[in-house]
Enzyme design. Sequence first.
Site, PDB file in Angstrom:
ATOM      1  N   GLU A  36       0.828  -1.210   0.000  1.00  8.45           N
ATOM      2  CA  GLU A  36       0.000   0.000   0.000  1.00  8.45           C
ATOM      3  C   GLU A  36       0.860   1.257   0.000  1.00  8.45           C
ATOM      4  O   GLU A  36       1.261   1.741  -1.047  1.00  8.45           O
ATOM      5  CB  GLU A  36      -0.958  -0.012   1.190  1.00  8.45           C
ATOM      6  CG  GLU A  36      -2.042  -1.080   1.070  1.00  8.45           C
ATOM      7  CD  GLU A  36      -3.088  -0.982   2.149  1.00  8.45           C
ATOM      8  OE1 GLU A  36      -3.187   0.063   2.814  1.00  8.45           O
ATOM      9  OE2 GLU A  36      -3.804  -1.981   2.347  1.00  8.45           O
ATOM     10  N   CYS A  42       0.723   2.931  10.711  1.00  4.82           N
ATOM     11  CA  CYS A  42       1.089   3.944  11.711  1.00  4.82           C
ATOM     12  C   CYS A  42       1.206   5.333  11.101  1.00  4.82           C
ATOM     13  O   CYS A  42       0.557   6.283  11.549  1.00  4.82           O
ATOM     14  CB  CYS A  42       2.395   3.563  12.400  1.00  4.82           C
ATOM     15  SG  CYS A  42       2.935   4.758  13.644  1.00  4.82           S
ATOM     16  N   GLY A 185     -15.208  -0.570  22.700  1.00  4.00           N
ATOM     17  CA  GLY A 185     -13.849  -0.858  23.115  1.00  4.00           C
ATOM     18  C   GLY A 185     -13.203   0.366  23.727  1.00  4.00           C
ATOM     19  O   GLY A 185     -13.254   1.458  23.149  1.00  4.00           O
ATOM     20  N   SER A 186     -12.598   0.208  24.898  1.00  3.92           N
ATOM     21  CA  SER A 186     -12.039   1.366  25.615  1.00  3.92           C
ATOM     22  C   SER A 186     -10.532   1.269  25.793  1.00  3.92           C
ATOM     23  O   SER A 186      -9.988   1.792  26.764  1.00  3.92           O
ATOM     24  CB  SER A 186     -12.702   1.506  26.989  1.00  3.92           C
ATOM     25  OG  SER A 186     -12.229   0.523  27.890  1.00  3.92           O
ATOM     26  N   ASP A 316       3.656  -5.942  15.173  1.00  2.00           N
ATOM     27  CA  ASP A 316       2.294  -6.360  15.509  1.00  2.00           C
ATOM     28  C   ASP A 316       1.992  -7.791  15.092  1.00  2.00           C
ATOM     29  O   ASP A 316       1.267  -8.508  15.780  1.00  2.00           O
ATOM     30  CB  ASP A 316       1.277  -5.426  14.847  1.00  2.00           C
ATOM     31  CG  ASP A 316       1.228  -4.054  15.498  1.00  2.00           C
ATOM     32  OD1 ASP A 316       1.963  -3.833  16.483  1.00  2.00           O
ATOM     33  OD2 ASP A 316       0.451  -3.198  15.031  1.00  2.00           O
ATOM     34  N   HIS A 448      12.955  23.300  37.806  1.00  3.49           N
ATOM     35  CA  HIS A 448      11.774  23.972  38.350  1.00  3.49           C
ATOM     36  C   HIS A 448      11.561  25.283  37.607  1.00  3.49           C
ATOM     37  O   HIS A 448      12.522  26.010  37.339  1.00  3.49           O
ATOM     38  CB  HIS A 448      11.987  24.261  39.844  1.00  3.49           C
ATOM     39  CG  HIS A 448      10.876  25.069  40.454  1.00  3.49           C
ATOM     40  ND1 HIS A 448       9.676  24.502  40.805  1.00  3.49           N
ATOM     41  CD2 HIS A 448      10.784  26.402  40.749  1.00  3.49           C
ATOM     42  CE1 HIS A 448       8.896  25.441  41.314  1.00  3.49           C
ATOM     43  NE2 HIS A 448       9.556  26.609  41.288  1.00  3.49           N
TER      44      HIS A 448
END
Length: 469
Positions: A36, A42, A185-186, A316, A448
């Site tokens: 593709e 991603c 789905g969460s 994956d 800081h």
Amino acid sequence: MADSFDVIIIGSGPGGYVTAIRASQLGLKTAIIEKEALGGVCLNWGCIPTKALLKTGEAYEQLSHLADYGIKVEKASFDFTGIIKRSRKVAAQLNAGVAFLMKKHKIEVVEGTAKLEKGSPAPKVVVALKAGGARTLTGKHVILATGARARTIPAVGLEPDGDRIWTYREAMAPKSAPKSLIVIGSGAIGIEFASFYRALGGEVTVIETLPRILPVEDEEVSTTARKAFEKRGMKFRVGAQVEKVEKPKTGGVRVTTSSGGKSETLEAEVAIVAVGIVGNVEDMGLEALGVKINRTHVVTDDHGGTGVPGLYAIGDVAGPPWLAHKASHEGVHCIEHIAGLAPSNLNAPIPGCTYSTPQIASVGITEAGAKEKGIAVKIGRFPFRVNGKAIASGETEGFVKTIFDEKTGALLGAHLIGGEVTEMIQGFALAMTLEATEAELIATVFPHPTMSEAMHEATLDAYGRVLHI
């Protein structure tokens, strides 16, 4: 005559193209096959363009809070076509960037669909070319980086149609923004789309089968996240099983759920399916080669080996966690192992991020996970509501939580929720990679004012030394 390479990589996502670059750096003649677009899901339809959408949603949502900063804005609106256009432009830019990197590193890009056949020392790769015809490639090593796709559940009607039932792909580039939607789905994907469309004013309901949202996260983070999302107007149904999804003739979707013996029917313009992924393992001839596949994912060893000589799998398609940076890390490890180097630690800590509002980030073990393993731990927490930079920035929601091994002081896990915590988590990931203990973290000077000071305070809190509470 077959084309010969040292390494052939199938798939050009973050696992595949990074592996190809590292292979080239090591002097290996490399080919990468993509059916593709370079960059895979991603860069083109996942990680990157979704973050472009989420940034737009975040910016738009902030307009309603500008009065808190002494700024007045009237009649805010958005151009949805422009939002999608920007997201696609970002994807296109990165796609072009990967193409440049392939050219720079002299990696041959073969456009087409690959199928494996028996060969030696590695399987042959027969490519059905996009331009027509076929090409056979041979190599000493072949690496599968074919990724994964959205899981669907046709049995209950959860079958994407590009119109009323979407996966992440359709949710990224619709013609218009739905006024109401149901997200099934969460996990990170579901919550990110819920967050984006809610930011644009959509009525959003999230359905989760398990007892709480974001189930892989630490329970305290999950609980805080739900409260924060509900404050923004999102609705949730947890412990709810989807029984049926219908598309009425009048339009929209109708989702029937069951929970605790009770049935409920929800209606919306669109439903987004975010119930996990399945590995892209079909139609490549893997079974004929003897590749072991478990629940759509290729079974691999500690270096990505499949057990078939010369054939490896990363990312994956090789199993969880399903994260782009994990795929890249595995790919580099795999190719360095192939090259005979001492590769980086394959089991390095892998941080996970959810780019919702508020953001969520974590690395390492959860508190519940530590208890299940019988590990005695010290827990530290520090809320952003008392952090100077967070107060000045108006981002006081959330906290930092740290988990240390009580015996050794090793940092076992960190869990954050709040503004820009996806940028902060890498500090904890680095500490874990370097095998830091609480002593090193306590001795580290944090600038800081920064929100990262909460990381220091959460470490101090675990050892009874917190300063600003």
